[in-house]
Design a protein around this motif. Structure first.
Motif, PDB file in Angstrom:
ATOM      1  N   ARG A 179       0.348  -1.615   0.024  1.00  0.00           N
ATOM      2  CA  ARG A 179      -0.245  -0.087   0.051  1.00  0.00           C
ATOM      3  C   ARG A 179       1.035   1.028  -0.335  1.00  0.00           C
ATOM      4  N   GLN A 180       1.737   1.202   0.728  1.00  0.00           N
ATOM      5  CA  GLN A 180       3.326   2.120   0.857  1.00  0.00           C
ATOM      6  C   GLN A 180       4.425   2.466   0.940  1.00  0.00           C
ATOM      7  N   TRP A 181       5.060   3.384   1.039  1.00  0.00           N
ATOM      8  CA  TRP A 181       6.382   3.082   0.337  1.00  0.00           C
ATOM      9  C   TRP A 181       6.855   3.510   2.149  1.00  0.00           C
ATOM     10  N   ASN A 182       6.465   3.627   3.085  1.00  0.00           N
ATOM     11  CA  ASN A 182       7.468   5.132   3.468  1.00  0.00           C
ATOM     12  C   ASN A 182       8.564   4.529   3.302  1.00  0.00           C
ATOM     13  N   GLY A 216      -7.311  -2.628   3.581  1.00  0.00           N
ATOM     14  CA  GLY A 216      -7.258  -1.803   4.910  1.00  0.00           C
ATOM     15  C   GLY A 216      -7.060  -0.496   4.414  1.00  0.00           C
ATOM     16  N   ASP A 217      -7.452  -0.083   2.583  1.00  0.00           N
ATOM     17  CA  ASP A 217      -7.803   1.372   2.389  1.00  0.00           C
ATOM     18  C   ASP A 217      -9.690   2.019   3.207  1.00  0.00           C
ATOM     19  N   VAL A 222     -13.087   4.411  -0.909  1.00  0.00           N
ATOM     20  CA  VAL A 222     -13.962   3.782  -1.371  1.00  0.00           C
ATOM     21  C   VAL A 222     -14.785   4.587  -2.784  1.00  0.00           C
ATOM     22  N   HIS A 223     -14.575   4.451  -3.744  1.00  0.00           N
ATOM     23  CA  HIS A 223     -15.337   4.407  -4.689  1.00  0.00           C
ATOM     24  C   HIS A 223     -16.649   4.179  -5.208  1.00  0.00           C
ATOM     25  N   TRP A 224     -17.663   4.317  -4.851  1.00  0.00           N
ATOM     26  CA  TRP A 224     -19.325   4.493  -4.422  1.00  0.00           C
ATOM     27  C   TRP A 224     -19.575   3.825  -5.430  1.00  0.00           C
ATOM     28  N   ASN A 225     -19.860   4.788  -6.821  1.00  0.00           N
ATOM     29  CA  ASN A 225     -20.284   4.686  -7.955  1.00  0.00           C
ATOM     30  C   ASN A 225     -19.352   3.049  -8.867  1.00  0.00           C
ATOM     31  N   LYS A 236     -10.851   5.049  -4.849  1.00  0.00           N
ATOM     32  CA  LYS A 236     -10.449   6.407  -5.870  1.00  0.00           C
ATOM     33  C   LYS A 236      -8.679   5.959  -5.954  1.00  0.00           C
ATOM     34  N   ALA A 237      -8.067   6.686  -6.834  1.00  0.00           N
ATOM     35  CA  ALA A 237      -6.916   6.951  -7.644  1.00  0.00           C
ATOM     36  C   ALA A 237      -6.150   8.017  -7.708  1.00  0.00           C
ATOM     37  N   PHE A 238      -5.330   8.354  -6.760  1.00  0.00           N
ATOM     38  CA  PHE A 238      -4.756   9.695  -6.331  1.00  0.00           C
ATOM     39  C   PHE A 238      -3.779   9.844  -7.413  1.00  0.00           C
ATOM     40  N   GLU A 239      -3.800  10.992  -8.395  1.00  0.00           N
ATOM     41  CA  GLU A 239      -2.226  11.280  -8.901  1.00  0.00           C
ATOM     42  C   GLU A 239      -0.840  11.287  -7.732  1.00  0.00           C
TER      43      GLU A 239
END
Length: 415
Positions: A179-182, A216-217, A222-225, A236-239
């Motif tokens: 999920r992350q690259w901390n 874990g999201d 969540v993109h309900w549509n 949802k995917a963010f830039e």
């Protein structure tokens, strides 16, 4: 060859018995001799008709799937099994008591897996069988022709036929979702580079599309549509802000993996595949350096084609490097670009790995070590080399199982 010779001997034996009964009938006569002769004639007719049982013209089809709780998860990765279904149709009318089915799966290195099962044909002279393969290693596999065998009721003579064409498929390295690259992002910045602008891949507030839901999201993601339309959880995917060009360096020197060569090297390959897949999913320019009997350098790029090229290489890669990692890196002197970030995946410890990290730093590359640990490393308590690496600003992450990778890279498992 041996089967053909054995069948010939059996026919010769049947011929001797038949001729003996014929002479007995001609010279002895009587009801008993006649009855014996008639029985042998009927048996001989039955055995001869077996050649036209129709099994030599058998037709059929093969289908396979990946057992999974989610029917949509059909990707085949290392450790997966296949459920194979075979459907067969035998033309003709000759009675067949049962049919033996033999199937074979061959790996690219020549290893063969043989499967045998049987079925009793129904009144339409057709049948279906199923079997499950053991967990498969990564590599290329091919199904060869399926062979069907039939015997008479006495089990004396074998009749065979085959159907199908070669089917080829690949088993990719096993991966885990990240999920992350901390931890990786801290490695890029370095422990003492507070004045340097962050180059980590932070998410912006700009939505860039829809992706699969990862455990874990947060609910706000969540993109309900999309979830309602597809019936599957979507997020949802963010830039993201861009990461520097990232190169995964895979250590293929067998000597470094000691007595646990197969297990540890497979772990290294799976870790590399997980890092590459996660980075490319976030549109990071990812590359791969793999030095074995031959040098393979895939320059950092993003996109689906880049993923396919690197995954194909990792599907067939072996621990066949003739020299340790430091010597292998020097072969890539002219193709490693300064300004890149390198994740070194290696089982090496001590001065050997420090020398490699120093060489990368002199090349203008920011290195980070993902150490493939073993039970021997845990018992040795030799951690001085890790302190040296941290003092010089080279993060060290350590895993012994693939499932540990997400926790390590998300910042809770630094060695």
């Amino acid at each position: 060859m041996a089967a053909a010779k054995s069948s010939k001997l059996r026919w010769q034996l049947v011929a001797v018995i038949y001729l003996t009964s014929l002479f007995y009938f001609l010279f002895q006569g009587g009801k008993t001799a006649m009855m014996l002769f008639m029985i042998l004639n009927l048996l001989l007719i039955y055995l001869v008709l077996g050649r036209w049982s129709g099994i030599n013209r058998v037709t059929g089809s093969r289908s396979y799937s990946v057992p999974s709780s989610n029917a949509l998860e059909q990707s085949l990765s290392a450790g997966s099994s296949l459920e194979v279904n075979l459907t067969m149709k035998i033309p003709g009318y000759y009675p067949l008591p049962y049919v033996i089915v033999r199937d074979q799966l061959q790996r690219h290195n020549g290893q063969k897996l043989a499967f045998e099962t049987s079925f009793v044909p129904n009144w339409k002279r057709s049948g279906q069988v199923a079997y499950q393969t053991p967990p498969l290693l990564r590599g290329e596999y091919r199904f060869t022709h399926t062979q069907c065998l039939s015997y008479d009721v006495f089990g004396l003579f074998e009749h065979s036929g085959q159907f199908g064409t070669e089917t080829v498929f690949n088993v990719l390295p096993q991966t885990v979702p990240l999920r992350q690259w901390n931890g990786i992002q801290r490695g890029i910045r370095g422990p003492y580079s507070h004045a340097i602008a962050s180059r980590s891949a932070k998410e912006t507030t700009q939505i860039n599309g829809v992706r699969e839901y990862l455990y874990g999201d947060r609910l706000s993601r969540v993109h309900w549509n999309a979830t309602a339309k597809t019936g599957q959880w979507k997020s949802k995917a963010f830039e993201r802000e861009s990461l520097p060009r990232t190169v995964v360096i895979l250590d293929r020197h067998a000597g470094g993996y000691s007595g646990e060569l197969t297990t540890r090297f497979e772990l290294a390959v799976s870790a590399a595949a997980s890092l590459l897949e996660n980075g490319l999913k976030d549109d990071t320019a990812m590359g791969l350096l793999s030095v074995g009997e031959s040098l393979t350098m895939i320059p950092p790029k993003s996109g689906v084609d880049q993923r396919n090229v690197m995954m194909r290489h990792l599907t067939f890669v072996n621990a066949d490097a003739p020299r340790p990692m430091y010597s292998s890196l020097k072969q890539a002197d002219t193709i490693l670009e300064p300004g890149s970030f390198a994740v070194v995946i290696s089982p090496e410890t001590g001065a050997d790995v420090i020398k490699s990290m120093e060489w990368l730093t002199r090349k203008g590359i920011t290195p980070c070590l993902l150490h493939i640990s073993s039970s021997v490393d845990a018992k040795s308590h030799n951690t001085s080399w890790k302190h040296v690496m941290r003092e010089r600003g080279w993060p060290v992450f350590e895993i012994r199982q693939l499932q540990e990778l997400p926790a390590v890279l998300e910042g809770s498992g630094t060695a």
